[in-house]
Write a protein that holds these residues in place. Structure first.
Motif, PDB file in Angstrom:
ATOM      1  N   HIS A 103       6.384  -2.802  -8.896  1.00  0.00           N
ATOM      2  CA  HIS A 103       5.304  -1.871  -9.208  1.00  0.00           C
ATOM      3  C   HIS A 103       5.144  -0.808  -8.124  1.00  0.00           C
ATOM      4  O   HIS A 103       4.463   0.178  -8.315  1.00  0.00           O
ATOM      5  CB  HIS A 103       3.994  -2.657  -9.376  1.00  0.00           C
ATOM      6  N   ARG A 104       5.799  -1.047  -6.981  1.00  0.00           N
ATOM      7  CA  ARG A 104       5.714  -0.056  -5.898  1.00  0.00           C
ATOM      8  C   ARG A 104       6.818   0.982  -6.017  1.00  0.00           C
ATOM      9  O   ARG A 104       7.035   1.771  -5.112  1.00  0.00           O
ATOM     10  CB  ARG A 104       5.809  -0.752  -4.540  1.00  0.00           C
ATOM     11  N   VAL A 105       7.513   0.954  -7.125  1.00  0.00           N
ATOM     12  CA  VAL A 105       8.580   1.936  -7.322  1.00  0.00           C
ATOM     13  C   VAL A 105       8.236   2.816  -8.523  1.00  0.00           C
ATOM     14  O   VAL A 105       8.048   2.324  -9.632  1.00  0.00           O
ATOM     15  CB  VAL A 105       9.921   1.243  -7.573  1.00  0.00           C
ATOM     16  N   VAL A 106       8.141   4.086  -8.275  1.00  0.00           N
ATOM     17  CA  VAL A 106       7.800   5.031  -9.338  1.00  0.00           C
ATOM     18  C   VAL A 106       8.803   6.181  -9.327  1.00  0.00           C
ATOM     19  O   VAL A 106       9.690   6.222  -8.485  1.00  0.00           O
ATOM     20  CB  VAL A 106       6.385   5.580  -9.119  1.00  0.00           C
ATOM     21  N   ASN A 107       8.632   7.089 -10.241  1.00  0.00           N
ATOM     22  CA  ASN A 107       9.562   8.208 -10.257  1.00  0.00           C
ATOM     23  C   ASN A 107       9.147   9.231  -9.205  1.00  0.00           C
ATOM     24  O   ASN A 107       8.152   9.071  -8.517  1.00  0.00           O
ATOM     25  CB  ASN A 107       9.636   8.829 -11.653  1.00  0.00           C
TER      26      ASN A 107
ATOM     27  N   GLY B 185       0.810  -1.213   0.000  1.00  0.00           N
ATOM     28  CA  GLY B 185       0.000   0.000   0.000  1.00  0.00           C
ATOM     29  C   GLY B 185       0.844   1.264   0.000  1.00  0.00           C
ATOM     30  O   GLY B 185       0.325   2.367   0.025  1.00  0.00           O
ATOM     31  N   ARG B 186       2.138   1.078  -0.023  1.00  0.00           N
ATOM     32  CA  ARG B 186       3.038   2.231  -0.061  1.00  0.00           C
ATOM     33  C   ARG B 186       3.881   2.162  -1.320  1.00  0.00           C
ATOM     34  O   ARG B 186       4.004   1.115  -1.943  1.00  0.00           O
ATOM     35  CB  ARG B 186       3.970   2.222   1.163  1.00  0.00           C
ATOM     36  N   VAL B 187       4.501   3.261  -1.665  1.00  0.00           N
ATOM     37  CA  VAL B 187       5.376   3.298  -2.832  1.00  0.00           C
ATOM     38  C   VAL B 187       6.615   4.125  -2.528  1.00  0.00           C
ATOM     39  O   VAL B 187       6.623   4.917  -1.590  1.00  0.00           O
ATOM     40  CB  VAL B 187       4.654   3.927  -4.040  1.00  0.00           C
TER      41      VAL B 187
ATOM     42  N   GLN C 205      -3.483  -0.570  -7.684  1.00  0.00           N
ATOM     43  CA  GLN C 205      -4.878  -0.337  -7.287  1.00  0.00           C
ATOM     44  C   GLN C 205      -5.377  -1.461  -6.392  1.00  0.00           C
ATOM     45  O   GLN C 205      -6.175  -1.241  -5.489  1.00  0.00           O
ATOM     46  CB  GLN C 205      -5.758  -0.218  -8.535  1.00  0.00           C
ATOM     47  N   GLN C 206      -4.881  -2.672  -6.648  1.00  0.00           N
ATOM     48  CA  GLN C 206      -5.271  -3.812  -5.814  1.00  0.00           C
ATOM     49  C   GLN C 206      -4.772  -3.648  -4.391  1.00  0.00           C
ATOM     50  O   GLN C 206      -5.272  -4.267  -3.461  1.00  0.00           O
ATOM     51  CB  GLN C 206      -4.707  -5.112  -6.405  1.00  0.00           C
ATOM     52  N   GLU C 207      -3.756  -2.810  -4.233  1.00  0.00           N
ATOM     53  CA  GLU C 207      -3.201  -2.571  -2.901  1.00  0.00           C
ATOM     54  C   GLU C 207      -3.827  -1.354  -2.244  1.00  0.00           C
ATOM     55  O   GLU C 207      -3.391  -0.895  -1.201  1.00  0.00           O
ATOM     56  CB  GLU C 207      -1.686  -2.414  -3.007  1.00  0.00           C
ATOM     57  N   GLY C 208      -4.810  -0.810  -2.918  1.00  0.00           N
ATOM     58  CA  GLY C 208      -5.512   0.336  -2.343  1.00  0.00           C
ATOM     59  C   GLY C 208      -4.984   1.678  -2.805  1.00  0.00           C
ATOM     60  O   GLY C 208      -5.419   2.725  -2.326  1.00  0.00           O
ATOM     61  N   ILE C 209      -4.064   1.633  -3.732  1.00  0.00           N
ATOM     62  CA  ILE C 209      -3.499   2.886  -4.228  1.00  0.00           C
ATOM     63  C   ILE C 209      -4.336   3.393  -5.406  1.00  0.00           C
ATOM     64  O   ILE C 209      -4.640   2.644  -6.325  1.00  0.00           O
ATOM     65  CB  ILE C 209      -2.039   2.665  -4.668  1.00  0.00           C
ATOM     66  N   LYS C 210      -4.699   4.634  -5.363  1.00  0.00           N
ATOM     67  CA  LYS C 210      -5.530   5.205  -6.412  1.00  0.00           C
ATOM     68  C   LYS C 210      -4.671   5.880  -7.473  1.00  0.00           C
ATOM     69  O   LYS C 210      -3.753   6.620  -7.162  1.00  0.00           O
ATOM     70  CB  LYS C 210      -6.505   6.216  -5.811  1.00  0.00           C
TER      71      LYS C 210
END
Length: 113
Positions: free
Chosen positions: A60-64, A23-25, A86-91
């Motif tokens: 997938h939890r790593v973004v810029n 749920g975090r990134v 999104q499956q982890e609750g991230i919008k």
DNA sequence: GACATGACGGCAG
DNA sequence: CCTGCCGCCATGT
């Protein structure tokens, strides 16, 4: 010694990515900074590219740093980066993580005990 | 072995 | 605020 420093670098990236709470990134820069190669955030992305077939690594939890899913196109069609998040609750909206600042996580939090 | 590219980020203009 | 360039290091051609 025929060991390659790159392996150590990649290994550290993998460890950190696996520690990202659900749920975090986090960002490429944050990881690079924690390892020491803060000016080589590109290498973090490259390292993750080697793990795109490794389901043990939640790349997938790593973004810029913008919270933008720039690496979405590198994920398998059946496991899109956006869908996994999104499956982890991230919008997400238009490849942009909503409320990114709130769910942002950095390896530095590991120092906090 | 040289040149170009890349899931980035910072700084200059 | 937006655009462009440079640094950083590994991989591919």
């Amino acid at each position: 010694m025929y060991e390659k420093l790159s392996e150590d670098f990649f290994g550290r990236v993998y460890e950190i990515v696996k520690l990202i709470p659900l749920g975090r990134v986090t960002t490429y820069g944050a990881i690079a900074n924690y390892i020491g190669l803060k000016k080589s955030a590109r290498m973090v992305g490259w390292a993750l590219n080697q793990t795109k077939y490794n389901k043990d690594i939640p790349a997938h939890r790593v973004v810029n740093r913008q919270g933008l899913l720039t690496g979405k196109q590198h994920f398998a069609v059946d496991a899109s980066m956006e869908q996994l998040l999104q499956q982890e609750g991230i919008k997400i909206e238009n490849n942009q993580i909503q409320d990114f600042q709130s769910i942002f996580w950095t390896p530095e939090e590991l120092e906090i005990d």
